[in-house]
Design a protein around this motif. Sequence first.
Motif, PDB file in Angstrom:
ATOM      1  N   ALA A 338       1.060  -1.261   0.082  1.00 53.52           N
ATOM      2  CA  ALA A 338       0.238  -0.041   0.359  1.00 53.52           C
ATOM      3  C   ALA A 338       1.077   1.347  -0.106  1.00 53.52           C
ATOM      4  O   ALA A 338       1.830   1.188   0.210  1.00 53.52           O
ATOM      5  CB  ALA A 338      -1.088  -0.009   1.217  1.00 53.52           C
ATOM      6  N   ALA A 339       0.266   2.348   0.074  1.00 52.04           N
ATOM      7  CA  ALA A 339       0.699   3.797  -0.301  1.00 52.04           C
ATOM      8  C   ALA A 339       0.187   4.895  -0.212  1.00 52.04           C
ATOM      9  O   ALA A 339      -1.092   4.662  -0.406  1.00 52.04           O
ATOM     10  CB  ALA A 339       1.716   4.334  -1.486  1.00 52.04           C
ATOM     11  N   ALA A 349      -2.994  13.249  -7.582  1.00 54.21           N
ATOM     12  CA  ALA A 349      -3.287  12.027  -6.748  1.00 54.21           C
ATOM     13  C   ALA A 349      -3.715  10.932  -8.388  1.00 54.21           C
ATOM     14  O   ALA A 349      -3.706  10.423  -7.131  1.00 54.21           O
ATOM     15  CB  ALA A 349      -4.903  13.023  -5.935  1.00 54.21           C
ATOM     16  N   GLN A 350      -4.614  11.959  -8.957  1.00 52.18           N
ATOM     17  CA  GLN A 350      -4.799  11.242  -9.971  1.00 52.18           C
ATOM     18  C   GLN A 350      -3.279  10.215 -10.974  1.00 52.18           C
ATOM     19  O   GLN A 350      -3.678   8.869 -10.945  1.00 52.18           O
ATOM     20  CB  GLN A 350      -5.332  11.654 -11.323  1.00 52.18           C
ATOM     21  CG  GLN A 350      -7.303  11.897 -10.375  1.00 52.18           C
ATOM     22  CD  GLN A 350      -7.972  10.891 -10.938  1.00 52.18           C
ATOM     23  OE1 GLN A 350      -8.037   9.331 -11.700  1.00 52.18           O
ATOM     24  NE2 GLN A 350      -9.334  11.613 -10.770  1.00 52.18           N
ATOM     25  N   GLU A 351      -2.617  10.935 -10.647  1.00 50.97           N
ATOM     26  CA  GLU A 351      -1.080  11.029 -11.627  1.00 50.97           C
ATOM     27  C   GLU A 351      -0.676   9.315 -10.440  1.00 50.97           C
ATOM     28  O   GLU A 351      -0.297   8.066 -10.837  1.00 50.97           O
ATOM     29  CB  GLU A 351      -0.058  11.617 -11.788  1.00 50.97           C
ATOM     30  CG  GLU A 351       1.176  11.337 -11.815  1.00 50.97           C
ATOM     31  CD  GLU A 351       1.919  13.002 -12.055  1.00 50.97           C
ATOM     32  OE1 GLU A 351       2.861  12.626 -12.590  1.00 50.97           O
ATOM     33  OE2 GLU A 351       1.647  13.561 -11.710  1.00 50.97           O
ATOM     34  N   LYS A 362      -3.885   5.120  -0.781  1.00 47.83           N
ATOM     35  CA  LYS A 362      -4.389   6.019  -0.023  1.00 47.83           C
ATOM     36  C   LYS A 362      -4.364   7.416  -0.427  1.00 47.83           C
ATOM     37  O   LYS A 362      -3.226   8.105   0.089  1.00 47.83           O
ATOM     38  CB  LYS A 362      -4.423   5.391   1.269  1.00 47.83           C
ATOM     39  CG  LYS A 362      -4.758   3.902   1.819  1.00 47.83           C
ATOM     40  CD  LYS A 362      -4.573   3.442   2.907  1.00 47.83           C
ATOM     41  CE  LYS A 362      -3.051   3.060   3.136  1.00 47.83           C
ATOM     42  NZ  LYS A 362      -2.296   3.007   4.279  1.00 47.83           N
ATOM     43  N   VAL A 363      -5.834   7.952  -0.936  1.00 50.17           N
ATOM     44  CA  VAL A 363      -4.794   9.837  -0.798  1.00 50.17           C
ATOM     45  C   VAL A 363      -5.982  10.544  -0.049  1.00 50.17           C
ATOM     46  O   VAL A 363      -6.717  10.796   0.602  1.00 50.17           O
ATOM     47  CB  VAL A 363      -5.864  10.111  -2.094  1.00 50.17           C
ATOM     48  CG1 VAL A 363      -5.933  11.754  -2.366  1.00 50.17           C
ATOM     49  CG2 VAL A 363      -5.124   9.323  -3.490  1.00 50.17           C
ATOM     50  N   VAL A 366      -4.373   8.813   6.018  1.00 47.56           N
ATOM     51  CA  VAL A 366      -3.468   7.394   5.562  1.00 47.56           C
ATOM     52  C   VAL A 366      -3.954   5.975   6.203  1.00 47.56           C
ATOM     53  O   VAL A 366      -3.417   4.173   5.970  1.00 47.56           O
ATOM     54  CB  VAL A 366      -2.612   7.651   6.958  1.00 47.56           C
ATOM     55  CG1 VAL A 366      -2.697   7.345   8.343  1.00 47.56           C
ATOM     56  CG2 VAL A 366      -1.062   6.625   6.224  1.00 47.56           C
ATOM     57  N   PHE A 367      -5.250   5.934   7.195  1.00 46.78           N
ATOM     58  CA  PHE A 367      -5.565   3.959   6.987  1.00 46.78           C
ATOM     59  C   PHE A 367      -7.430   4.409   6.689  1.00 46.78           C
ATOM     60  O   PHE A 367      -8.534   3.685   6.793  1.00 46.78           O
ATOM     61  CB  PHE A 367      -6.423   3.846   8.665  1.00 46.78           C
ATOM     62  CG  PHE A 367      -4.560   3.486   8.832  1.00 46.78           C
ATOM     63  CD1 PHE A 367      -3.603   3.450   8.223  1.00 46.78           C
ATOM     64  CD2 PHE A 367      -4.197   4.253  10.463  1.00 46.78           C
ATOM     65  CE1 PHE A 367      -2.083   3.050   9.137  1.00 46.78           C
ATOM     66  CE2 PHE A 367      -3.081   3.870  11.059  1.00 46.78           C
ATOM     67  CZ  PHE A 367      -2.014   2.914  10.253  1.00 46.78           C
ATOM     68  N   GLY A 368      -7.663   4.991   5.668  1.00 45.57           N
ATOM     69  CA  GLY A 368      -8.326   5.021   5.282  1.00 45.57           C
ATOM     70  C   GLY A 368      -8.893   3.847   4.403  1.00 45.57           C
ATOM     71  O   GLY A 368      -8.207   3.002   4.372  1.00 45.57           O
ATOM     72  N   GLY A 369     -10.471   4.020   3.982  1.00 44.32           N
ATOM     73  CA  GLY A 369     -11.134   2.577   3.778  1.00 44.32           C
ATOM     74  C   GLY A 369     -12.212   1.962   3.210  1.00 44.32           C
ATOM     75  O   GLY A 369     -12.651   2.210   4.660  1.00 44.32           O
TER      76      GLY A 369
END
Length: 413
Positions: A338-339, A349-351, A362-363, A366-369
């Motif tokens: 992950a990153a 972000a798209q790039e 994850k944009v 840091v611990f999203g989802g």
Amino acid sequence: MPSAERASALRAAAGSVGAAAEELAELNVRETGKLRQDAMGGVEAGMGTLSQYAELGPLHGGRTLQGNWSATDLMIPQPRGVVAVLTPWNDPVAVAAGLLGAALVTGNTVVHKPSERCPRTGRRFAELLAEQLPDGVLEIVDGDGTVGARLAGDEHIDVVAHVGSSVTGRAIAQACAERGAKALLENGGNDALIVDAGTDPAWAAQQAALGAFANAGQICVSVERIFAVASVADAFTRALVEEARTWADRIGPVVDERQRAQVHRQVTDAVNRGARVLIGGEPGTGPGTSYPPTVLSDCTQDMVVFSEETFGPVAPIRTVPDFDTALAEAADDRYGLAATVLTPDMAHAQEAWRALPVGTVKVNDVFGGAPGGASQPRRASGSGFGFGPELLDEMTAVKVVHLAPPPARCTES
């Protein structure tokens, strides 16, 4: 058993885990040093995962393909057979709930070996599940890596599901390949965090501290290396040092002396190669195996703390001139778990999510989802989906059945 009955058993198991939540959390605290609230959070996550698979299991189906007007192909998922589940110590209930739940609800039988670093927590959790299942459906074995290796090489095992180190994962993959078994692996990571120009440094420091220090840095997707764009690097670094101070009393110890020694070896190597310790950097002097939140600056790619997974509360920072450099250096790594990218620039972000060769990007979180989300690690970090509805696919094999009517029989009048 019909899928609805398997789901009912899993739902009952989730209830049993809930009733024993305090016991499981206490065992986890005693064996690994995890903070009690974190241990309880892992138990609650495990309950939720079991309930989720109880709902998803009966809905997991195949599809049909229409041939000519009288023939149909059925694509039917079937259990793979016997699944060996080898789980880690850093979140023993939550991780085991996913692999055990998905394997059981799809009709497999399971042999579970919990980590030797938390054998009682792992065994007790599996016992609670086994009580709701027919005898023999879920067996539990204890032992170290030699027991795991025997399971991985056993000709009666159809799937080996492993969460743990990349070294062990490679050995499992080889053993499975030699006999045609399936390896489902989530292994080590070296997750990068990019702090882009224009990002609020105080907020970025909060995100970085959470990613690097939560559970003493012992999370599969912990932040392992930080790339800060030069225009924000100084302010971000100062803010992260202040955040580290606030985390000093909020993390538990690392799991044991062996792990603490590994963390300190990496910090020492970085210092010997020119890194500066801004806070922390020395093992705790009190009882237990504590290691303080540590921030390193002036890090380079050749340092072990940047090239290998640390699995401890260390935040190494590398200052780079621009976002493109950060992206290129973050992608230059043999792992692929992950990153995270912190940026106000949605073009960046798209790039980033397109360019980073990892299973999860994850944009700005840091611990999203989303709940029920899956991940598919790459390269040295493993293979196959973990968690989510896709894990049901991993635990089954599709059989194609072609159904056509027999030829018409002529009858004489």
